[in-house]
Design a protein around this motif. Structure first.
Motif, short mmCIF file in Angstrom:
data_model
loop_
_atom_site.label_atom_id
_atom_site.label_comp_id
_atom_site.label_asym_id
_atom_site.label_seq_id
_atom_site.Cartn_x
_atom_site.Cartn_y
_atom_site.Cartn_z
N ASP A 102 0.84 -1.21 0.00
CA ASP A 102 0.00 0.00 0.00
C ASP A 102 0.87 1.25 0.00
O ASP A 102 0.76 2.11 0.88
CB ASP A 102 -0.93 -0.01 1.22
CG ASP A 102 -1.96 -1.10 1.16
OD1 ASP A 102 -2.48 -1.36 0.06
OD2 ASP A 102 -2.25 -1.70 2.21
N HIS A 103 1.72 1.38 -1.01
CA HIS A 103 2.64 2.51 -1.08
C HIS A 103 1.90 3.85 -1.05
O HIS A 103 2.42 4.84 -0.52
CB HIS A 103 3.49 2.43 -2.34
CG HIS A 103 4.42 1.28 -2.40
ND1 HIS A 103 3.99 0.00 -2.68
CD2 HIS A 103 5.77 1.20 -2.23
CE1 HIS A 103 5.03 -0.82 -2.67
NE2 HIS A 103 6.12 -0.12 -2.40
N ASN A 104 0.71 3.87 -1.60
CA ASN A 104 -0.05 5.13 -1.66
C ASN A 104 -0.46 5.63 -0.28
O ASN A 104 -0.85 6.79 -0.12
CB ASN A 104 -1.29 4.96 -2.53
CG ASN A 104 -2.17 3.80 -2.09
OD1 ASN A 104 -1.68 2.73 -1.75
ND2 ASN A 104 -3.48 4.00 -2.11
N LEU A 105 -0.36 4.77 0.74
CA LEU A 105 -0.71 5.16 2.11
C LEU A 105 0.54 5.40 2.96
O LEU A 105 0.43 5.60 4.17
CB LEU A 105 -1.59 4.07 2.76
CG LEU A 105 -2.87 3.71 1.98
CD1 LEU A 105 -3.65 2.65 2.75
CD2 LEU A 105 -3.73 4.94 1.73
N CYS A 106 1.69 5.38 2.36
CA CYS A 106 2.95 5.62 3.07
C CYS A 106 2.92 6.98 3.75
O CYS A 106 2.55 7.99 3.14
CB CYS A 106 4.11 5.55 2.07
SG CYS A 106 5.73 5.97 2.77
N SER A 107 3.32 7.02 5.02
CA SER A 107 3.30 8.29 5.75
C SER A 107 4.43 9.21 5.32
O SER A 107 4.41 10.41 5.63
CB SER A 107 3.39 8.02 7.26
OG SER A 107 4.59 7.32 7.57
N ASP A 108 5.41 8.69 4.60
CA ASP A 108 6.54 9.50 4.14
C ASP A 108 6.52 9.63 2.61
O ASP A 108 7.55 9.77 1.98
CB ASP A 108 7.86 8.87 4.60
CG ASP A 108 9.04 9.81 4.43
OD1 ASP A 108 8.83 11.04 4.51
OD2 ASP A 108 10.17 9.33 4.18
N VAL A 109 5.31 9.58 2.04
CA VAL A 109 5.19 9.67 0.59
C VAL A 109 5.60 11.06 0.10
O VAL A 109 5.40 12.06 0.79
CB VAL A 109 3.73 9.35 0.17
CG1 VAL A 109 2.77 10.42 0.68
CG2 VAL A 109 3.59 9.20 -1.33
N HIS A 110 6.19 11.11 -1.07
CA HIS A 110 6.56 12.38 -1.70
C HIS A 110 5.60 12.61 -2.86
O HIS A 110 5.45 11.75 -3.73
CB HIS A 110 7.99 12.33 -2.23
CG HIS A 110 9.02 12.30 -1.15
ND1 HIS A 110 10.32 12.68 -1.36
CD2 HIS A 110 8.94 11.92 0.15
CE1 HIS A 110 11.01 12.54 -0.24
NE2 HIS A 110 10.18 12.07 0.68
N HIS A 111 4.96 13.78 -2.87
CA HIS A 111 4.02 14.11 -3.93
C HIS A 111 4.76 14.80 -5.07
O HIS A 111 5.66 15.61 -4.85
CB HIS A 111 2.91 15.01 -3.39
CG HIS A 111 2.12 14.39 -2.28
ND1 HIS A 111 2.47 14.55 -0.95
CD2 HIS A 111 1.04 13.59 -2.30
CE1 HIS A 111 1.60 13.89 -0.20
NE2 HIS A 111 0.72 13.30 -0.99
N THR A 112 4.34 14.50 -6.28
CA THR A 112 5.06 14.94 -7.47
C THR A 112 5.18 16.45 -7.57
O THR A 112 6.19 16.96 -8.09
CB THR A 112 4.39 14.36 -8.73
OG1 THR A 112 4.40 12.93 -8.63
CG2 THR A 112 5.10 14.79 -10.00
N ILE A 113 4.17 17.19 -7.10
CA ILE A 113 4.22 18.66 -7.24
C ILE A 113 4.16 19.37 -5.88
O ILE A 113 3.82 20.55 -5.82
CB ILE A 113 3.11 19.18 -8.17
CG1 ILE A 113 1.72 18.79 -7.66
CG2 ILE A 113 3.34 18.66 -9.58
CD1 ILE A 113 0.57 19.43 -8.45
N VAL A 114 4.49 18.67 -4.82
CA VAL A 114 4.57 19.29 -3.50
C VAL A 114 6.02 19.22 -3.05
O VAL A 114 6.56 18.16 -2.74
CB VAL A 114 3.66 18.59 -2.47
CG1 VAL A 114 3.77 19.28 -1.11
CG2 VAL A 114 2.22 18.56 -2.94
N GLY A 115 6.68 20.37 -3.05
CA GLY A 115 8.08 20.41 -2.66
C GLY A 115 9.03 19.90 -3.73
O GLY A 115 10.22 19.70 -3.47
N ARG A 116 8.52 19.66 -4.91
CA ARG A 116 9.35 19.24 -6.04
C ARG A 116 8.67 19.67 -7.33
O ARG A 116 7.52 20.09 -7.32
CB ARG A 116 9.60 17.73 -6.00
CG ARG A 116 8.34 16.89 -6.04
CD ARG A 116 8.63 15.45 -5.62
NE ARG A 116 9.56 14.80 -6.51
CZ ARG A 116 10.35 13.78 -6.13
NH1 ARG A 116 10.33 13.34 -4.88
NH2 ARG A 116 11.19 13.21 -6.99
N HIS A 117 9.37 19.55 -8.44
CA HIS A 117 8.84 20.04 -9.71
C HIS A 117 8.24 18.90 -10.53
O HIS A 117 8.79 17.79 -10.59
CB HIS A 117 9.94 20.73 -10.51
CG HIS A 117 10.43 22.00 -9.87
ND1 HIS A 117 9.56 22.97 -9.41
CD2 HIS A 117 11.69 22.46 -9.63
CE1 HIS A 117 10.27 23.98 -8.91
NE2 HIS A 117 11.56 23.70 -9.03
#
Length: 333
Positions: A102-117
């Motif tokens: 369930d990678h989509n529920l990872c608490s340390d997930v990085h969003h593609t356009i949040v804090g990155r380009h």
């Protein structure tokens, strides 16, 4: 240098922007962007509606393209592979949810356009785990929106084990809703579209819906009492949720995939009496995205898109924000 289009202030027009991404991480890949969808989440980030935007912001999280470089420890992809990238760009890969798939529920997930380009650019980078290969017979032009809009409506079908014999209602026939109708119909479900538009009613039937209900007609909604196994809401506005709950069969589910910011007002007794439930879900894991892409390719499920050149990005954003696109807007580089 990566050449992109970026917003420099809340609500501002996107302008040309270049940035140096630095060395490619050992577990990352670089994707040469061919197409990138524009999602309402991109608009929310551009306008800082969620109070988590940092500028300059390069939006774009519905990417379809080809691998242009791979990190030293990446073995699942090679240069030239056709791939897609969605809302998530990296996971910790060590937590219990990641280990359970369930990678989509990872608490340390990085969003593609949040804090990155993101993908309004010639290239974009992401962890290889978050990138998914495209089936050969799935066109790149329409693949991008599946990585956000598509998986958002497909994920609950998998998570809640929706049966092919289920009766499912879909509220709202737009960017999410039209894909929900297509997926559910191909899954084998009896699909009913709730819509207030006569034009949308006709279109919903052409997309695969078996029935439609006028969402402004209280009597029509009452006529569907105790009928549905699931009702999926794709809208982001407050409705009379009690009326929709009344259409659920015992153990039925009202499921939200539209980003509703208002509190949901319900009568708990209406749930308790028939063991009904309310739920919501985000985009799916890479494994479920892969399953969705295979299903979409097998059943020729593609979003309906309007395509703009990448340098027409502001025109495309205006079309999404102030027009009535049918139903997803895609940029072509």
């Amino acid at each position: 240098m990566i050449k992109a289009w970026a917003a420099f202030e809340a609500g501002g027009e996107l302008k040309p922007f270049e940035y140096d991404p630095g060395p490619l991480g050992a577990h990352d890949v670089e994707i040469e962007v061919e197409y990138c969808g524009i999602c309402h989440s991109d608009l929310s980030m551009i306008n800082n509606e969620w109070a988590m935007t940092t500028y300059p912001l390069v939006p774009g999280h519905e990417v379809a393209g080809r691998i242009s470089a791979v990190g030293a420890h990446v073995s699942k992809f090679k240069v030239g592979d056709r791939v897609g990238l969605g809302w998530h760009s990296a996971y910790c890969n060590d937590c219990q949810t990641c280990l359970e798939g369930d990678h989509n529920l990872c608490s340390d997930v990085h969003h593609t356009i949040v804090g990155r380009h993101g993908g309004f650019a010639d290239k974009v980078r992401a962890q290889a785990t978050a990138v998914v290969a495209l089936p050969d017979n799935l066109p790149s032009e329409t693949a991008g929106p599946l990585f956000c809009g598509g998986i958002t409506v497909f994920n609950p079908i998998v998570q809640f084990d929706v049966k092919p014999t289920a009766r499912v209602g879909v509220i709202g026939i737009g960017g999410l809703g039209h894909l929900a109708v297509k997926f559910l119909s191909a899954w084998g479900c009896e699909v009913t579209a709730f819509t207030s538009s006569e034009a949308k009613r006709t279109e919903a039937l052409s997309l695969g819906a078996h029935k439609t209900i006028d969402s402004t007609d209280k009597n029509a909604i009452r006529g569907a009492k105790d009928y549905f196994d699931m009702v999926i809401s794709t809208v982001n506005v407050e409705l009379n949720w009690g009326a929709y709950i009344s259409t659920l069969r015992p153990k039925g589910r009202l499921h939200f995939v539209g980003a509703l910011l208002e509190p949901v007002k319900v009568n708990i007794l209406a749930l308790m009496d028939q063991q009904r439930s309310i739920s919501s879900s985000p985009v799916g894991s890479p494994a479920v995205i892969g399953q969705m892409l295979e299903f979409a390719a097998r059943h020729d499920i593609q979003p309906q898109v309007e395509v703009f050149a990448m340098d027409e990005v502001n025109k495309a954003i205006d079309r999404l924000e102030n027009g009535s696109p049918r139903y997803r807007v895609v940029l072509k580089r």
